[in-house]
Design a protein around this motif. Sequence first.
Motif, short mmCIF file in Angstrom:
data_model
loop_
_atom_site.label_atom_id
_atom_site.label_comp_id
_atom_site.label_asym_id
_atom_site.label_seq_id
_atom_site.Cartn_x
_atom_site.Cartn_y
_atom_site.Cartn_z
N ASP A 37 0.82 -1.21 0.00
CA ASP A 37 0.00 0.00 0.00
C ASP A 37 0.86 1.26 0.00
N TYR A 38 1.91 1.27 0.81
CA TYR A 38 2.75 2.47 0.86
C TYR A 38 3.58 2.60 -0.41
N GLN A 159 5.57 1.57 6.62
CA GLN A 159 5.37 2.92 6.09
C GLN A 159 6.70 3.52 5.63
N ILE A 160 7.71 3.41 6.49
CA ILE A 160 9.02 3.97 6.13
C ILE A 160 9.60 3.25 4.92
N ALA A 161 9.59 1.91 4.96
CA ALA A 161 10.16 1.13 3.86
C ALA A 161 9.38 1.34 2.57
N GLY A 162 8.05 1.34 2.70
CA GLY A 162 7.22 1.50 1.50
C GLY A 162 7.42 2.84 0.83
N TYR A 163 7.49 3.91 1.63
CA TYR A 163 7.69 5.24 1.05
C TYR A 163 9.07 5.35 0.38
N VAL A 164 10.10 4.85 1.06
CA VAL A 164 11.46 4.97 0.53
C VAL A 164 11.61 4.13 -0.74
N VAL A 165 11.23 2.84 -0.64
CA VAL A 165 11.38 1.95 -1.79
C VAL A 165 10.42 2.35 -2.90
N GLY A 166 9.19 2.71 -2.51
CA GLY A 166 8.20 3.09 -3.52
C GLY A 166 8.62 4.32 -4.29
#
Length: 458
Positions: A37-38, A159-166
């Motif tokens: 989702d992120y 959230q942190i991983a999803g935003y950075v990787v995304g």
Amino acid sequence: MSDETHVPERPATFREVFAQREYRAVFAATVLTWTGDYLAKAAVTLLVYQQSQSVALSAAAFATSYLPWLLGGPLLTTLADRYPYRTVMVVCDLVRLPLYATIAIGGLDTPVILALLFAATLANPPSQAARSAMLPLLLTGDRLIVALSLHASAGQAAQIAGYVVGAGIALYSPALALLINAATFGLSALIIWFGVRHRPAVPPEDGRRHLLRETAAGFAMVFGTPVLRAIAILVFCAMLFAIVPEGLAAAWATELVGTGAGRSATQALIMIAAPAGFILGGLLVGRGLRPELRRALIRPFAVLAPLALVPAVFNPPPVVVALLAAVAGVAVAGLLPVTNGLFVLALPQGYRARANGVMNTGVQVMQGAAVLATGVLADRFTIPRVVGLWSLAGVLLMLLLALRWPAAQRFDAAIAEARRRSEQAATPVPATPGRPAEQRTPPPNPRPPSSEAGIGAV
């Protein structure tokens, strides 16, 4: 005293929590879908901006995930109580998979993308409510509290991983990030279907009624039961403060360092500080403190959440701002899993999904209201002054709520009563000639249990 109400001397361990096979499946599926989702949020905001060159439309794409909660969260979560929780989670995953895959195809107009995104996020409330209602069926006592802490910390890490990787993937191909998100839903559905056994839905005590009436009954359960009402109000008010640095990070970073690369780095530092603090606090509090101590610290943590941000009024440098936000995150991590555990255990099983929907909707509304209100104030005053004075008012509010917090024995009594009502509702009525056995549906009990009488209204 029941297992749910007995408080052990030592905290449950992560090994004990993950020893439950079904919980491992739920945890793995949840982390997968959260991360996806992120990833999708980072990708779709960039995709919409690239197509429209509009910051407003890009922000609308980001905010779309909150709309189902604001427009119909409690109604959607009531559906999760009507069907087996496993079925709800799998169906919601399978609904979201093709919708995100369609967005990834490319060539769609921005309004179409926003419509598909909104349709996909409609599955979020029932899925999340079903998961929250399922956990007390898998784990009891302190293992449930530790599991909730794990879920909360994992959500912040996702959230942190999803935003950075995304963001990284989206720079190369937003469609690829969206396809990865779609794949996570397919994998999640398989994990839940094969990793969690089927459990039939438990009907409400007064039987099935109109969807709107069942939704209203969820509100009545939360706000008509003193201990549940106390939890709801405390959690909702706590959400008014910890989210503020994250919501104002972009403007705050500009005030602190101006424009350029320094502003971007400062914004990122402020935005990840509270989630990082939440992860640290969740692990330390959830695993390092005895259960009875965690419950005793609910009130201090509730006050600490806004108190940590009061020094912002002195306009500290960015690193100090991040540290203040991180401390607030630690305080929220010490508060939410414990109150969440008390909340779900004090609910009769037939109300768990929709009551959790009431809570989730309230959290979303309060966070949005806090960011909106402080943003409006920040147009007239400096951000440090707004955050500091807003938080100071929060300290006074949380002190008032802490003074009116119910005694521990009231929660124990409410948990025991909820367990009794759940068992009674699930007990089959003996079959009679010409009539098959059926679920018992006792008459409605709109009043809170007598054991909770005398708790001050909060």
